[in-house]
Design an enzyme around this catalytic site. Structure first.
Site, PDB file in Angstrom:
ATOM      1  CE  LYS A  52      37.439   3.404  11.208  1.00 41.59           C
ATOM      2  NZ  LYS A  52      36.330   4.097  11.856  1.00 41.59           N
ATOM      3  CD  GLN A  96      35.729   7.972  12.418  1.00 39.41           C
ATOM      4  OE1 GLN A  96      35.718   6.889  11.849  1.00 39.41           O
ATOM      5  NE2 GLN A  96      36.430   8.199  13.514  1.00 39.41           N
ATOM      6  CG  ASP A 119      32.582   1.832  15.452  1.00 40.43           C
ATOM      7  OD1 ASP A 119      33.727   1.372  15.266  1.00 40.43           O
ATOM      8  OD2 ASP A 119      32.232   2.965  15.069  1.00 40.43           O
TER       9      ASP A 119
END
Length: 292
Positions: A52, A96, A119
């Site tokens: 990322k 995460q 997300d």
């Protein structure tokens, strides 16, 4: 049989995002800023966050990684999230997953400001998605839609079988493909599905997202089906320098000859997940979903 090249599609999308960011910056706007919170030392998570960071650099985003030790308490993590929610310089952020067992993932997801939830996991964004309202879509399902669109794969009136019912892939994938514009008839399969092989074999489009290496075999796929393999499992291998290789949920060599289109592992869905996260961050920076 056509192999769906996720690397090619992701590269094209990254070029488009980079061009838009360059125009924004030239017009005096700040570059989009994405933050990732990483708790603990999970190797796969560290690799993913590293990808990322690299992708942010490629498209001209600012990227920040907040690394916290595995013993970080739930309260400490929620405090970090509150700080990012309140920081006007941060356009979007992710925490995460997976998190250490002593931290509630659901509580963490719900603590993120929906306006910065790139997300797409917050219940507000999930509800907007289900209602057909503008929202941040979960990155993997959104990436799969981009692949279908790029290759011009017909979905209207097709029977799509989704194997797996997770909130990250299976459920949103099924919902999105049933919406107007995609117009699939969708069946969701899971561990309790009766006659699973027969159900999967009826699918014009099969999305395998259950996390079991090479679960889908040739006898489960009808001739001419489109197969999207979301799975990624690391298994030992004495044929690679690393000592392991990646397998999807589909037994690729057996299934591929039966397909009209199929995604490989790696190089199929994986690259699309990260570029879809970049798209959501760009939308956040521009105030497309939630006006600033």
């Amino acid at each position: 049989m056509t192999i769906i090249d996720g690397k090619e599609v992701a590269a094209a999308m990254k070029r488009s995002i980079a061009e838009e960011v360059a125009r924004m910056v030239a017009d005096g706007a700040k570059a989009p800023h994405l933050v990732a919170i990483l708790v603990g030392e999970d190797g796969a998570s560290q690799t993913y966050v590293g990808h990322k960071e690299k992708c942010c650099n490629e498209v001209g985003f600012r990227s920040t990684v907040v690394r916290l030790p595995g013993e970080t308490t739930e309260a400490e993590l929620l405090e970090r999230i509150a700080g990012l929610n309140a920081d006007p310089d941060v356009d979007g952020f992710i925490v995460q997953l997976p998190l250490p067992g002593h931290i509630s993932e659901q509580k963490v997801i719900e603590a993120i400001d929906p306006r910065k939830d790139v997300d797409g996991f917050h219940p507000v964004n999930t509800g907007r998605m289900i209602s057909g309202l503008p929202s941040y879509l979960p990155a993997t399902p959104d990436g799969i839609l981009s692949l279908l669109r790029y290759y011009g794969i017909e979905t209207a009136g097709k029977h799509c079988v989704v194997i797996g019912r997770s909130n990250i892939v299976g459920r949103p994938m099924a919902n999105l493909l049933s919406q107007k514009g995609w117009d699939c008839t969708v069946t969701v399969c899971h561990s309790r599905t009766a006659n699973l092989r027969e159900v999967v074999a009826s699918g014009d489009i099969v999305v395998a997202a259950l996390g079991k290496a090479e679960f889908v075999t040739a006898d489960m796929v009808k001739e001419g089906a489109v197969v999207i393999d979301v799975g990624i499992t690391r298994v030992p291998s004495d044929k690679t320098k690393s000592g392991w290789k990646l397998l999807g949920d589909v037994k690729y060599d057996d299934v591929a000859p039966r397909c009209s289109y199929i995604t490989p592992v790696p190089g199929g869905v994986g690259p699309m997940t990260i570029v879809s996260l970049m798209q959501n961050t760009l939308k956040a920076a521009k105030g497309e979903i939630y006006p600033k």
